[in-house]
Design a protein around this motif. Sequence first.
Motif, PDB file in Angstrom:
ATOM      1  N   GLY A 248     -55.732 -29.477 -54.469  1.00  0.00           N
ATOM      2  CA  GLY A 248     -56.794 -28.556 -54.109  1.00  0.00           C
ATOM      3  C   GLY A 248     -57.043 -27.510 -55.168  1.00  0.00           C
ATOM      4  N   LYS A 249     -57.295 -26.287 -54.734  1.00  0.00           N
ATOM      5  CA  LYS A 249     -57.491 -25.173 -55.655  1.00  0.00           C
ATOM      6  C   LYS A 249     -56.132 -24.758 -56.211  1.00  0.00           C
ATOM      7  CE  LYS A 249     -59.096 -20.377 -55.937  1.00  0.00           C
ATOM      8  NZ  LYS A 249     -59.845 -20.592 -57.181  1.00  0.00           N
ATOM      9  N   VAL A 250     -55.928 -24.939 -57.507  1.00  0.00           N
ATOM     10  CA  VAL A 250     -54.657 -24.580 -58.130  1.00  0.00           C
ATOM     11  C   VAL A 250     -54.688 -23.096 -58.481  1.00  0.00           C
ATOM     12  CG1 VAL A 250     -53.064 -25.018 -60.025  1.00  0.00           C
ATOM     13  CG2 VAL A 250     -54.394 -26.906 -59.049  1.00  0.00           C
ATOM     14  N   ILE A 251     -53.896 -22.327 -57.776  1.00  0.00           N
ATOM     15  CA  ILE A 251     -53.849 -20.884 -58.013  1.00  0.00           C
ATOM     16  C   ILE A 251     -53.163 -20.591 -59.344  1.00  0.00           C
ATOM     17  CG2 ILE A 251     -52.936 -18.705 -57.125  1.00  0.00           C
ATOM     18  CD1 ILE A 251     -53.182 -20.105 -54.302  1.00  0.00           C
ATOM     19  N   ARG A 252     -52.019 -21.237 -59.544  1.00  0.00           N
ATOM     20  CA  ARG A 252     -51.306 -21.179 -60.824  1.00  0.00           C
ATOM     21  C   ARG A 252     -50.149 -22.157 -60.733  1.00  0.00           C
ATOM     22  NH1 ARG A 252     -48.524 -15.853 -63.831  1.00  0.00           N
ATOM     23  NH2 ARG A 252     -47.453 -17.065 -65.451  1.00  0.00           N
ATOM     24  N   SER A 253     -49.841 -22.835 -61.832  1.00  0.00           N
ATOM     25  CA  SER A 253     -48.751 -23.807 -61.776  1.00  0.00           C
ATOM     26  C   SER A 253     -47.694 -23.564 -62.848  1.00  0.00           C
ATOM     27  CB  SER A 253     -49.298 -25.236 -61.912  1.00  0.00           C
ATOM     28  OG  SER A 253     -50.014 -25.417 -63.123  1.00  0.00           O
ATOM     29  N   ASP A 254     -47.687 -22.353 -63.408  1.00  0.00           N
ATOM     30  CA  ASP A 254     -46.663 -22.042 -64.411  1.00  0.00           C
ATOM     31  C   ASP A 254     -46.051 -20.659 -64.201  1.00  0.00           C
ATOM     32  OD1 ASP A 254     -48.881 -20.562 -65.131  1.00  0.00           O
ATOM     33  OD2 ASP A 254     -48.674 -20.950 -67.288  1.00  0.00           O
ATOM     34  N   TYR A 255     -45.882 -20.270 -62.940  1.00  0.00           N
ATOM     35  CA  TYR A 255     -45.128 -19.047 -62.692  1.00  0.00           C
ATOM     36  C   TYR A 255     -43.723 -19.236 -63.280  1.00  0.00           C
ATOM     37  CZ  TYR A 255     -48.607 -17.382 -59.274  1.00  0.00           C
ATOM     38  OH  TYR A 255     -49.756 -16.939 -58.660  1.00  0.00           O
ATOM     39  N   PRO A 256     -43.137 -18.210 -63.904  1.00  0.00           N
ATOM     40  CA  PRO A 256     -41.797 -18.365 -64.497  1.00  0.00           C
ATOM     41  C   PRO A 256     -40.707 -18.365 -63.417  1.00  0.00           C
ATOM     42  CG  PRO A 256     -42.550 -16.116 -64.764  1.00  0.00           C
ATOM     43  CD  PRO A 256     -43.707 -16.874 -64.168  1.00  0.00           C
ATOM     44  N   MET A 257     -40.638 -19.480 -62.685  1.00  0.00           N
ATOM     45  CA  MET A 257     -39.733 -19.582 -61.540  1.00  0.00           C
ATOM     46  C   MET A 257     -39.225 -21.013 -61.435  1.00  0.00           C
ATOM     47  SD  MET A 257     -42.320 -17.654 -58.899  1.00  0.00           S
ATOM     48  CE  MET A 257     -41.155 -17.211 -57.628  1.00  0.00           C
ATOM     49  N   ASP A 258     -37.964 -21.172 -61.014  1.00  0.00           N
ATOM     50  CA  ASP A 258     -37.465 -22.515 -60.777  1.00  0.00           C
ATOM     51  C   ASP A 258     -37.868 -22.969 -59.371  1.00  0.00           C
ATOM     52  OD1 ASP A 258     -35.461 -21.775 -58.817  1.00  0.00           O
ATOM     53  OD2 ASP A 258     -34.083 -21.231 -60.421  1.00  0.00           O
ATOM     54  N   HIS A 259     -37.476 -24.193 -59.024  1.00  0.00           N
ATOM     55  CA  HIS A 259     -37.936 -24.793 -57.775  1.00  0.00           C
ATOM     56  C   HIS A 259     -37.532 -23.992 -56.544  1.00  0.00           C
ATOM     57  CE1 HIS A 259     -39.537 -28.208 -55.522  1.00  0.00           C
ATOM     58  NE2 HIS A 259     -38.480 -28.149 -54.733  1.00  0.00           N
ATOM     59  N   MET A 260     -36.330 -23.439 -56.565  1.00  0.00           N
ATOM     60  CA  MET A 260     -35.864 -22.702 -55.400  1.00  0.00           C
ATOM     61  C   MET A 260     -36.341 -21.259 -55.388  1.00  0.00           C
ATOM     62  SD  MET A 260     -34.444 -25.127 -53.835  1.00  0.00           S
ATOM     63  CE  MET A 260     -33.706 -24.259 -52.460  1.00  0.00           C
ATOM     64  N   ASP A 261     -36.719 -20.726 -56.549  1.00  0.00           N
ATOM     65  CA  ASP A 261     -37.264 -19.370 -56.590  1.00  0.00           C
ATOM     66  C   ASP A 261     -38.545 -19.260 -55.764  1.00  0.00           C
ATOM     67  OD1 ASP A 261     -35.354 -18.113 -58.157  1.00  0.00           O
ATOM     68  OD2 ASP A 261     -36.390 -18.516 -60.040  1.00  0.00           O
ATOM     69  N   THR A 262     -39.324 -20.358 -55.681  1.00  0.00           N
ATOM     70  CA  THR A 262     -40.573 -20.309 -54.923  1.00  0.00           C
ATOM     71  C   THR A 262     -40.343 -20.428 -53.425  1.00  0.00           C
ATOM     72  OG1 THR A 262     -40.876 -22.695 -55.293  1.00  0.00           O
ATOM     73  CG2 THR A 262     -42.013 -21.184 -56.799  1.00  0.00           C
ATOM     74  N   LEU A 263     -39.079 -20.614 -53.041  1.00  0.00           N
ATOM     75  CA  LEU A 263     -38.721 -20.651 -51.625  1.00  0.00           C
ATOM     76  C   LEU A 263     -38.082 -19.349 -51.178  1.00  0.00           C
ATOM     77  CD1 LEU A 263     -38.241 -22.264 -48.948  1.00  0.00           C
ATOM     78  CD2 LEU A 263     -36.057 -22.967 -49.921  1.00  0.00           C
ATOM     79  N   THR A 264     -37.240 -18.811 -52.046  1.00  0.00           N
ATOM     80  CA  THR A 264     -36.524 -17.579 -51.712  1.00  0.00           C
ATOM     81  C   THR A 264     -36.157 -16.879 -53.017  1.00  0.00           C
ATOM     82  OG1 THR A 264     -34.661 -16.669 -50.460  1.00  0.00           O
ATOM     83  CG2 THR A 264     -34.265 -18.709 -51.674  1.00  0.00           C
TER      84      THR A 264
END
Length: 292
Positions: A248-264
């Motif tokens: 869909g609408k990609v807000i951003r796909s390169d935040y400096p975060m690992d996979h689990m950072d985007t969860l908690t």
Amino acid sequence: MQRNATTQFPILLVHGLFGFDRVGGLELFHGIKQALRLAGARVFIPYLSATHCNEARGEQLLAQMDRVLNDTGSARVNLIGHSQGALAARYAAAVAPDRVASVTSVSGPNHGSELADFLHKALTPGRLPGPVASRIATLFADFISLLGGQTQLPPAAVAALTALTTEGVGAFNDKYPQGLPKNWGESGPNRVNGVRYYSWSGTLPDAPGEGRQAMDPVHAFCRAFSEYFITEAGQNDGMVGRFSSHLGKVIRSDYPMDHMDTLTPGAGQARNGMDPTELYLRHAERLRKAGL
């Protein structure tokens, strides 16, 4: 500043593979649910099977959606899925678009995961050289032990990996293509069958930061897993490739975060200057402004 996340429809935060009520010693969506509620949103966390195929988890989600709709009197829900949770959310929206206002994929393997491809080969005898297969299989088992306290790799986890491979997700996408981009690396349609589609994800920071791997073992695993990406080498969060996450609408796909950072929030949050809770709050405000 007072936040306003009073979306028209309730928000369901959908966990991914190996998630249940806790991940790595932290509650699922730690702090995120409370922050959204304080900002006025009605938030629920459906609990799906920790290891199962995408369609089965999607059916579980549909059943819990109905309970939320009955309890709240709402006509639809906003689904925000992390990792494999995004695929369950996509399934629910494809099957019952009249009950879903929006689907948001957070670090979702919407085109499969190169890590899942490699793990699947490693766990299939003869597919990879013995030492290589042993190393990645041991690494993966140790990761599961860290998250769930299990001392060995559960058989169901091996089966669930098939659903996350490039081939497995490709078959899923053939049946449920809503929101997918036509061309690799692009955004997809913003709206399909009345459902809005959004996505965001991260990539591993260039440097881990002083002492981060010692402080945050989950991040250390993400860095180790990232070595097995080829197509999206250097463009992944340790488990999902940047462009593989687009929906869909990609807000951003390169935040400096690992996979689990985007969860908690992880140990490197302050150094990266990124607060995952803030991303969820901004998105709830985005949904509210869109009338969702």
